[in-house]
Motif scaffolding. Structure first.
Motif, PDB file in Angstrom:
ATOM      1  N   THR A 214       0.979  -0.893   0.007  1.00 57.95           N
ATOM      2  CA  THR A 214      -0.013  -0.342   0.235  1.00 57.95           C
ATOM      3  C   THR A 214       0.687   1.408   0.091  1.00 57.95           C
ATOM      4  O   THR A 214       2.044   1.072   0.636  1.00 57.95           O
ATOM      5  CB  THR A 214      -0.731   0.352   1.682  1.00 57.95           C
ATOM      6  OG1 THR A 214      -0.334  -0.560   1.968  1.00 57.95           O
ATOM      7  CG2 THR A 214      -1.414  -1.011   1.578  1.00 57.95           C
ATOM      8  N   THR A 215       0.059   2.059  -0.561  1.00 58.89           N
ATOM      9  CA  THR A 215       0.994   3.427  -0.488  1.00 58.89           C
ATOM     10  C   THR A 215       1.052   4.114   0.460  1.00 58.89           C
ATOM     11  O   THR A 215      -0.464   4.455   1.063  1.00 58.89           O
ATOM     12  CB  THR A 215       0.515   4.260  -1.462  1.00 58.89           C
ATOM     13  OG1 THR A 215      -0.747   4.908  -1.652  1.00 58.89           O
ATOM     14  CG2 THR A 215       0.356   3.545  -3.019  1.00 58.89           C
ATOM     15  N   ALA A 216       1.501   5.489   0.376  1.00 61.41           N
ATOM     16  CA  ALA A 216       0.943   5.986   1.697  1.00 61.41           C
ATOM     17  C   ALA A 216      -0.340   6.734   2.089  1.00 61.41           C
ATOM     18  O   ALA A 216      -1.265   7.314   2.881  1.00 61.41           O
ATOM     19  CB  ALA A 216       1.799   7.381   1.526  1.00 61.41           C
ATOM     20  N   SER A 217      -1.074   7.470   0.863  1.00 57.74           N
ATOM     21  CA  SER A 217      -2.183   7.292   0.114  1.00 57.74           C
ATOM     22  C   SER A 217      -3.069   6.361   0.652  1.00 57.74           C
ATOM     23  O   SER A 217      -4.494   6.639   0.703  1.00 57.74           O
ATOM     24  CB  SER A 217      -3.021   8.373  -0.940  1.00 57.74           C
ATOM     25  OG  SER A 217      -2.531   7.358  -1.922  1.00 57.74           O
ATOM     26  N   GLY A 218      -3.003   5.113   0.772  1.00 59.46           N
ATOM     27  CA  GLY A 218      -3.954   4.189   1.249  1.00 59.46           C
ATOM     28  C   GLY A 218      -4.021   3.595  -0.489  1.00 59.46           C
ATOM     29  O   GLY A 218      -5.626   3.119  -0.382  1.00 59.46           O
ATOM     30  N   LEU A 219      -3.936   3.457  -1.540  1.00 58.37           N
ATOM     31  CA  LEU A 219      -3.993   2.666  -2.644  1.00 58.37           C
ATOM     32  C   LEU A 219      -3.085   1.435  -2.440  1.00 58.37           C
ATOM     33  O   LEU A 219      -2.194   1.758  -2.079  1.00 58.37           O
ATOM     34  CB  LEU A 219      -3.772   3.489  -3.209  1.00 58.37           C
ATOM     35  CG  LEU A 219      -3.507   2.682  -4.847  1.00 58.37           C
ATOM     36  CD1 LEU A 219      -5.315   3.097  -5.404  1.00 58.37           C
ATOM     37  CD2 LEU A 219      -3.322   3.835  -5.952  1.00 58.37           C
ATOM     38  N   ARG A 252       5.151   1.572  -1.300  1.00 58.47           N
ATOM     39  CA  ARG A 252       5.710   3.267  -1.418  1.00 58.47           C
ATOM     40  C   ARG A 252       6.769   3.646  -1.764  1.00 58.47           C
ATOM     41  O   ARG A 252       6.572   4.882  -2.909  1.00 58.47           O
ATOM     42  CB  ARG A 252       6.124   4.124   0.379  1.00 58.47           C
ATOM     43  CG  ARG A 252       4.672   4.615   1.491  1.00 58.47           C
ATOM     44  CD  ARG A 252       5.707   5.217   2.236  1.00 58.47           C
ATOM     45  NE  ARG A 252       6.156   4.273   3.087  1.00 58.47           N
ATOM     46  CZ  ARG A 252       4.986   3.458   4.260  1.00 58.47           C
ATOM     47  NH1 ARG A 252       4.533   3.200   4.454  1.00 58.47           N
ATOM     48  NH2 ARG A 252       6.342   2.688   4.966  1.00 58.47           N
ATOM     49  N   ALA A 255       5.219   3.204  -5.528  1.00 62.03           N
ATOM     50  CA  ALA A 255       4.276   3.794  -6.127  1.00 62.03           C
ATOM     51  C   ALA A 255       5.380   4.778  -6.851  1.00 62.03           C
ATOM     52  O   ALA A 255       5.336   5.511  -7.836  1.00 62.03           O
ATOM     53  CB  ALA A 255       3.582   4.816  -4.844  1.00 62.03           C
ATOM     54  N   TRP A 256       6.737   5.325  -6.040  1.00 63.69           N
ATOM     55  CA  TRP A 256       7.948   6.456  -6.175  1.00 63.69           C
ATOM     56  C   TRP A 256       8.410   5.749  -7.822  1.00 63.69           C
ATOM     57  O   TRP A 256       8.230   6.557  -7.841  1.00 63.69           O
ATOM     58  CB  TRP A 256       8.787   6.006  -5.003  1.00 63.69           C
ATOM     59  CG  TRP A 256      10.270   6.696  -5.851  1.00 63.69           C
ATOM     60  CD1 TRP A 256      10.437   7.803  -5.182  1.00 63.69           C
ATOM     61  CD2 TRP A 256      10.938   6.220  -6.261  1.00 63.69           C
ATOM     62  NE1 TRP A 256      11.519   8.062  -6.147  1.00 63.69           N
ATOM     63  CE2 TRP A 256      12.621   7.116  -6.841  1.00 63.69           C
ATOM     64  CE3 TRP A 256      11.394   4.656  -6.434  1.00 63.69           C
ATOM     65  CZ2 TRP A 256      13.873   6.568  -7.471  1.00 63.69           C
ATOM     66  CZ3 TRP A 256      12.822   4.319  -7.223  1.00 63.69           C
ATOM     67  CH2 TRP A 256      13.836   5.431  -7.712  1.00 63.69           C
ATOM     68  N   ASP A 259       6.324   6.904 -10.553  1.00 58.50           N
ATOM     69  CA  ASP A 259       5.760   8.241 -10.518  1.00 58.50           C
ATOM     70  C   ASP A 259       7.532   8.579 -11.359  1.00 58.50           C
ATOM     71  O   ASP A 259       7.342   9.898 -11.516  1.00 58.50           O
ATOM     72  CB  ASP A 259       5.391   8.715  -9.184  1.00 58.50           C
ATOM     73  CG  ASP A 259       4.376   8.023  -8.637  1.00 58.50           C
ATOM     74  OD1 ASP A 259       3.552   7.680  -9.735  1.00 58.50           O
ATOM     75  OD2 ASP A 259       3.425   8.715  -7.613  1.00 58.50           O
TER      76      ASP A 259
END
Length: 284
Positions: A214-219, A252, A255-256, A259
């Motif tokens: 999961t990402t920091a935003s909860g995805l 996380r 996600a990085w 992006d």
């Protein structure tokens, strides 16, 4: 009146045919996505043929060590660039690479996603205490999850679960609930569809535990699952905390990577296509 009996294939021939079928299915899963991306690139940069479009995608893929399938999946879902010669993602902010306490694989370079996923799987299996498992990533083009890394599982298992949707498996439930899911006994767990249950049992798995990445935003951007050849009791608090840490850090980092590294690859493709608009390209 006599009848001619068809020869029965031996075990070796049957396994060969099964392997051929698995390969054909794998190609069928990827080829439409690659073809769609080729068409977008060919049209966007006025290229003379699909081969030139593939060559541009291949160059960007190799330059940033991003799988062609990954590049194609993001390419077909990303918004169009504003115009030729300009940056595709002009407003993006480059954040620092997140640290991973369970591995140093990410420090080997910007294209180390495969090494990180192997470390995620290895670390998870060590916590749970098994040698069977797999890592899946969210599929931006189709939705659901697709297998990216696996160990100790049969080829038929990997083929069956190459892509899973939003229902019928424990990993789908973990992704939906953003929470770890333990299946103590695959044979009786109601979370599985019957075909999924039989495929898992045929692989020698009797229980499993899934951890969302999961990402920091909860995805949820992926999933790591451990499979055991025996029924599984409840994990300890120490184990679940360790797995939460792996899932959060890995999410996380992924996600990085998406992006930063993947978008860098798309920017490179856009620069090549804009500079060589209308030209013919060859594969490297």
């Amino acid at each position: 009146m006599s009848t001619t009996r068809r020869p029965v294939a031996d075990d070796g021939e049957l396994e060969y045919l099964r392997a051929e079928l698995r390969d054909l299915r794998a190609r069928a899963r990827v080829r439409p996505l690659i073809s769609q991306a080729q068409g977008i690139v060919q049209e966007r940069y006025a290229l003379p043929d699909g081969e030139s479009a593939f060559a541009l995608m291949q160059r960007a893929s190799q330059r940033y060590n991003v799988k062609l399938r990954t590049l194609a999946g993001v390419l077909v879902t990303a918004p169009r660039p504003d115009g030729p010669g300009r940056l595709w993602f002009p407003d993006r902010v480059r954040g620092p690479e997140p640290d991973l306490t369970f591995t140093r694989a990410h420090l080997s370079g910007s294209g180390s996603r495969g090494a990180v996923l192997k470390a995620v799987l290895r670390s998870t299996l060590a916590v749970v205490g098994t040698d069977m498992g797999n890592v899946q990533l969210a599929d931006p083009a189709r939705g659901g999850l697709r297998i990216e890394q696996h160990t100790g599982l049969t080829d038929d298992f990997v083929d069956f679960f190459a892509h899973v949707g939003e229902e019928g498996t424990s990993c789908a439930q973990a992704a939906r609930d953003l929470a770890q899911v333990t299946v103590h006994d695959v044979e009786s767990a109601p979370v599985f569809t019957e075909p999924a249950r039989q495929a898992i049992l045929a692989a020698g798995s009797r229980s499993c535990h899934s951890v969302p990445l999961t990402t920091a935003s909860g995805l949820c951007v992926g999933m790591v699952s451990a499979h055991l050849d025996r029924p599984l009791d409840a994990l300890t608090t120490t184990q679940t905390k360790a797995l939460d840490a792996i899932g959060g850090q890995a999410g996380r980092w992924l996600a990085w990577h998406d992006d930063t590294v993947v978008l860098d690859a798309l920017e490179h493709l856009h620069a090549l296509g804009s500079a060589g608009r209308g030209s013919r390209f060859r594969r490297s």
